[in-house]
Scaffold this motif. Structure first.
Motif, PDB file in Angstrom:
ATOM      1  N   GLU A  76      12.673  20.179   4.492  1.00 50.73           N
ATOM      2  CA  GLU A  76      12.354  19.595   5.800  1.00 50.73           C
ATOM      3  C   GLU A  76      12.777  20.478   6.970  1.00 50.73           C
ATOM      4  O   GLU A  76      12.751  20.038   8.125  1.00 50.73           O
ATOM      5  CB  GLU A  76      13.053  18.227   5.944  1.00 50.73           C
ATOM      6  CG  GLU A  76      12.726  17.223   4.858  1.00 50.73           C
ATOM      7  CD  GLU A  76      13.630  17.348   3.629  1.00 50.73           C
ATOM      8  OE1 GLU A  76      13.502  16.516   2.709  1.00 50.73           O
ATOM      9  OE2 GLU A  76      14.469  18.288   3.593  1.00 50.73           O
ATOM     10  N   PHE A  77      13.145  21.740   6.700  1.00 54.98           N
ATOM     11  CA  PHE A  77      13.801  22.495   7.766  1.00 54.98           C
ATOM     12  C   PHE A  77      12.896  22.807   8.954  1.00 54.98           C
ATOM     13  O   PHE A  77      13.379  22.927  10.081  1.00 54.98           O
ATOM     14  CB  PHE A  77      14.424  23.794   7.246  1.00 54.98           C
ATOM     15  CG  PHE A  77      15.291  24.435   8.297  1.00 54.98           C
ATOM     16  CD1 PHE A  77      16.503  23.863   8.642  1.00 54.98           C
ATOM     17  CD2 PHE A  77      14.869  25.558   8.983  1.00 54.98           C
ATOM     18  CE1 PHE A  77      17.294  24.405   9.645  1.00 54.98           C
ATOM     19  CE2 PHE A  77      15.652  26.117   9.985  1.00 54.98           C
ATOM     20  CZ  PHE A  77      16.872  25.541  10.314  1.00 54.98           C
ATOM     21  N   SER A  78      11.603  22.942   8.762  1.00 52.75           N
ATOM     22  CA  SER A  78      10.726  23.194   9.914  1.00 52.75           C
ATOM     23  C   SER A  78      10.879  22.101  10.964  1.00 52.75           C
ATOM     24  O   SER A  78      10.977  22.379  12.164  1.00 52.75           O
ATOM     25  CB  SER A  78       9.267  23.277   9.464  1.00 52.75           C
ATOM     26  OG  SER A  78       9.012  24.475   8.795  1.00 52.75           O
ATOM     27  N   LYS A  79      10.924  20.856  10.507  1.00 56.19           N
ATOM     28  CA  LYS A  79      11.082  19.738  11.443  1.00 56.19           C
ATOM     29  C   LYS A  79      12.489  19.702  12.019  1.00 56.19           C
ATOM     30  O   LYS A  79      12.677  19.397  13.202  1.00 56.19           O
ATOM     31  CB  LYS A  79      10.755  18.420  10.737  1.00 56.19           C
ATOM     32  CG  LYS A  79       9.291  18.284  10.342  1.00 56.19           C
ATOM     33  CD  LYS A  79       9.033  16.965   9.639  1.00 56.19           C
ATOM     34  CE  LYS A  79       7.566  16.840   9.237  1.00 56.19           C
ATOM     35  NZ  LYS A  79       7.297  15.564   8.520  1.00 56.19           N
ATOM     36  N   VAL A  80      13.474  20.014  11.196  1.00 63.32           N
ATOM     37  CA  VAL A  80      14.859  20.059  11.684  1.00 63.32           C
ATOM     38  C   VAL A  80      14.997  21.138  12.757  1.00 63.32           C
ATOM     39  O   VAL A  80      15.630  20.933  13.793  1.00 63.32           O
ATOM     40  CB  VAL A  80      15.839  20.317  10.520  1.00 63.32           C
ATOM     41  CG1 VAL A  80      17.244  20.591  11.044  1.00 63.32           C
ATOM     42  CG2 VAL A  80      15.860  19.123   9.566  1.00 63.32           C
ATOM     43  N   ASN A  81      14.389  22.290  12.516  1.00 58.76           N
ATOM     44  CA  ASN A  81      14.472  23.385  13.479  1.00 58.76           C
ATOM     45  C   ASN A  81      13.794  23.025  14.795  1.00 58.76           C
ATOM     46  O   ASN A  81      14.269  23.384  15.873  1.00 58.76           O
ATOM     47  CB  ASN A  81      13.832  24.642  12.901  1.00 58.76           C
ATOM     48  CG  ASN A  81      14.054  25.856  13.778  1.00 58.76           C
ATOM     49  OD1 ASN A  81      15.156  26.370  13.869  1.00 58.76           O
ATOM     50  ND2 ASN A  81      12.999  26.308  14.441  1.00 58.76           N
ATOM     51  N   GLN A  82      12.688  22.294  14.707  1.00 58.50           N
ATOM     52  CA  GLN A  82      12.008  21.857  15.924  1.00 58.50           C
ATOM     53  C   GLN A  82      12.904  20.910  16.722  1.00 58.50           C
ATOM     54  O   GLN A  82      13.004  21.023  17.956  1.00 58.50           O
ATOM     55  CB  GLN A  82      10.693  21.163  15.580  1.00 58.50           C
ATOM     56  CG  GLN A  82       9.877  20.769  16.807  1.00 58.50           C
ATOM     57  CD  GLN A  82       8.512  20.206  16.444  1.00 58.50           C
ATOM     58  OE1 GLN A  82       8.133  20.185  15.281  1.00 58.50           O
ATOM     59  NE2 GLN A  82       7.773  19.765  17.436  1.00 58.50           N
ATOM     60  N   ALA A  83      13.575  19.999  16.026  1.00 59.05           N
ATOM     61  CA  ALA A  83      14.499  19.086  16.699  1.00 59.05           C
ATOM     62  C   ALA A  83      15.655  19.856  17.323  1.00 59.05           C
ATOM     63  O   ALA A  83      16.105  19.543  18.435  1.00 59.05           O
ATOM     64  CB  ALA A  83      15.026  18.050  15.701  1.00 59.05           C
ATOM     65  N   LEU A  84      16.130  20.874  16.624  1.00 60.59           N
ATOM     66  CA  LEU A  84      17.222  21.701  17.137  1.00 60.59           C
ATOM     67  C   LEU A  84      16.798  22.415  18.421  1.00 60.59           C
ATOM     68  O   LEU A  84      17.538  22.435  19.414  1.00 60.59           O
ATOM     69  CB  LEU A  84      17.628  22.720  16.067  1.00 60.59           C
ATOM     70  CG  LEU A  84      18.870  23.580  16.319  1.00 60.59           C
ATOM     71  CD1 LEU A  84      20.117  22.720  16.413  1.00 60.59           C
ATOM     72  CD2 LEU A  84      19.027  24.612  15.203  1.00 60.59           C
ATOM     73  N   GLY A  85      15.595  22.993  18.417  1.00 63.56           N
ATOM     74  CA  GLY A  85      15.097  23.675  19.605  1.00 63.56           C
ATOM     75  C   GLY A  85      14.923  22.736  20.785  1.00 63.56           C
ATOM     76  O   GLY A  85      15.269  23.071  21.925  1.00 63.56           O
ATOM     77  N   ASP A  86      14.390  21.536  20.529  1.00 63.04           N
ATOM     78  CA  ASP A  86      14.210  20.549  21.602  1.00 63.04           C
ATOM     79  C   ASP A  86      15.558  20.129  22.186  1.00 63.04           C
ATOM     80  O   ASP A  86      15.705  19.981  23.407  1.00 63.04           O
ATOM     81  CB  ASP A  86      13.477  19.319  21.068  1.00 63.04           C
ATOM     82  CG  ASP A  86      12.019  19.600  20.737  1.00 63.04           C
ATOM     83  OD1 ASP A  86      11.480  20.625  21.205  1.00 63.04           O
ATOM     84  OD2 ASP A  86      11.418  18.789  19.997  1.00 63.04           O
ATOM     85  N   SER A  87      16.543  19.948  21.319  1.00 64.83           N
ATOM     86  CA  SER A  87      17.865  19.523  21.783  1.00 64.83           C
ATOM     87  C   SER A  87      18.528  20.605  22.625  1.00 64.83           C
ATOM     88  O   SER A  87      19.160  20.320  23.648  1.00 64.83           O
ATOM     89  CB  SER A  87      18.751  19.163  20.588  1.00 64.83           C
ATOM     90  OG  SER A  87      18.263  18.013  19.928  1.00 64.83           O
ATOM     91  N   PHE A  88      18.387  21.852  22.210  1.00 64.75           N
ATOM     92  CA  PHE A  88      18.975  22.941  22.990  1.00 64.75           C
ATOM     93  C   PHE A  88      18.262  23.117  24.327  1.00 64.75           C
ATOM     94  O   PHE A  88      18.900  23.456  25.330  1.00 64.75           O
ATOM     95  CB  PHE A  88      18.951  24.245  22.194  1.00 64.75           C
ATOM     96  CG  PHE A  88      20.216  24.485  21.425  1.00 64.75           C
ATOM     97  CD1 PHE A  88      21.374  24.877  22.071  1.00 64.75           C
ATOM     98  CD2 PHE A  88      20.259  24.294  20.055  1.00 64.75           C
ATOM     99  CE1 PHE A  88      22.553  25.082  21.370  1.00 64.75           C
ATOM    100  CE2 PHE A  88      21.428  24.496  19.344  1.00 64.75           C
ATOM    101  CZ  PHE A  88      22.585  24.895  20.002  1.00 64.75           C
TER     102      PHE A  88
END
Length: 434
Positions: free
Chosen positions: A396-408
């Protein structure tokens, strides 16, 4: 990084149909014979490559492989890299449509998505026999449920580049060994002095965008934090250590970075550094040719900053074979060839990468002014935590990474508090992992 997978259920259905079709073809003695012409078996290798050394590395090794294996022809299909198009969508469509390539290049952060869906061939018999000779973090990146689904082909990693003129004027000597690496506070102190002396408008630039938000993870691990729990089943961001890490990165951005150097900003961080508008630059060894061209001898490099421990980014790419390759034996032979010590050494020298095998030793003939500089990156690459590798290769890391980018992006440009960011990011990740 955008989630590039097509709908999971649809992809699985297409793949199952394709695999069943492949079995039928095998039973009629056509699968391994298909593609043979003039007594040669043709395998297709799909990859991207930067112009110059990386492209030359692939070309040279394919020629060598064909010379050593005259019964196999490698059809090279060079395409734009993932960040410039729909590389993975096209790969998945071909795999689902029974038109899979035989070998393809894949980022470590994407292997988990493919292997978890049964889309890759088990390469344990090829790579596993030398597994003790691979960097543990990279071997972890290509492993799913104790089986190896890719060749850890090479790696690259982050470090801190600096403007030599600026540091000379400040009478600052950058650390030349890992044990003396700058601490977080020392890094920001150097950035502050660069700005205070008006040497550059920005103390720091960072090659970290929304698609590569995972490059922030070394800072978490340096501080005893992590993105996920040990079992990788839940988020682990709403902790004092992770919140402190978010606060540090927010401080670095707000006080010492260009406002356009956010996760979704328009500034080119490479240009900020090469033009003298940033004194320090967090980026990887792949940028060295640009610095040599645009900055001559006005730059140097030192280690990533440390806090409780050292850490760096899991960079680089692997090679994988689709489960429904029609030429699996020849494809595996090509994978084995690319993983041989001598051939890996050739590729990393020409492409300016780092070897994934720990038994590939120097001296390396890197085509840069100071080849010994790459020893710093080789040493830094050994600091990639195994748990970081496990994190960025979950399905699921693609979605996790997208969430990480949005949060930053919210942390940087919307003045969100570190505490609120940690809480909301934990909720987003847990929703993804359900």
């Amino acid at each position: 990084m955008k989630a590039l997978l097509i709908g999971k259920n649809l992809f699985m259905l297409m793949l199952v149909v394709s695999l069943l079709g492949g079995c039928a073809a095998s039973n009629s003695n056509t699968s391994e014979d298909a593609g043979k012409k003039n007594g040669k078996e043709t395998i297709e290798f799909v990859y991207w490559a930067a112009a110059g050394g990386e492209e030359k590395g692939f070309n040279d090794l394919v020629s060598k492989f064909e010379s050593e294996n005259p019964d196999i022809k490698v059809k090279k299909s060079q395409v734009p890299p993932p960040n410039q198009g729909d590389y993975y969508t096209k790969i998945q469509t071909r795999m689902g449509g029974d038109d899979a390539p035989d070998v393809f290049r894949v980022q470590y952060q994407k292997i988990g998505e493919f292997s978890s869906q049964g889309a890759l061939m088990d390469l344990t018999d090829v790579v596993g026999k030398d597994k003790e000779n691979y960097n543990p973090s990279l071997l972890t990146a290509v492993t799913y449920k104790n089986k190896i689904y890719g060749l850890p082909h090479h790696t690259d990693t982050l470090a801190v580049f600096y403007n030599k003129t600026f540091l000379d004027k400040l009478n600052i000597k950058a650390p030349d060994n890992l044990k003396d690496a700058w601490t977080w506070d020392q890094l920001l102190d150097v950035a502050k002095k660069i700005e205070d002396k008006k040497l550059a408008p920005n103390g720091i630039a960072a090659n970290i965008s929304a698609s590569s938000a995972y490059r922030t993870l070394p800072f978490f691990f340096e501080n005893g934090a992590s993105l996920l729990t040990k079992d990788l089943k839940k988020a682990n961001v709403n902790t004092p250590e992770a919140t402190e890490t978010l606060a540090f990165l927010q401080k670095m951005y707000k006080n010492y970075m260009s406002k356009g150097n956010s996760m979704k900003g328009a500034d080119d961080p490479n240009m900020l550094f090469t033009s003298g508008n940033a004194g320090l630059f967090i980026t990887g060894n792949w940028m060295i040719p640009l610095f040599e061209k645009d900055m001559k001898d006005e730059w140097g490099v030192t280690y990533m900053p440390v806090k409780d421990s050292a850490a760096s980014d899991l960079g680089g790419n692997g090679l994988a074979v689709p489960a429904n390759s029609k030429h699996s034996k020849a494809a595996k032979k090509f994978i084995a060839f690319m993983g041989e010590k001598e051939n890996m050494k050739t590729f990393v020298e020409e492409g300016l990468f780092l070897p994934s095998r720990t038994d590939v030793k120097g001296p390396f003939e890197y085509q840069i002014k100071d080849p010994k500089m790459m020893n710093l990156f080789i040493e830094q690459s050994q600091t990639v935590p195994v748990d970081l590798a496990k994190t960025v290769t979950i399905p699921e890391f693609s979605k996790v990474n997208q969430a990480l980018g949005d949060s930053f992006e919210a942390l940087y440009t919307q003045n969100a508090s570190p505490e609120k960011t940690a809480k909301e990011l934990e909720e987003k990740i847990n929703s993804i992992l359900k």
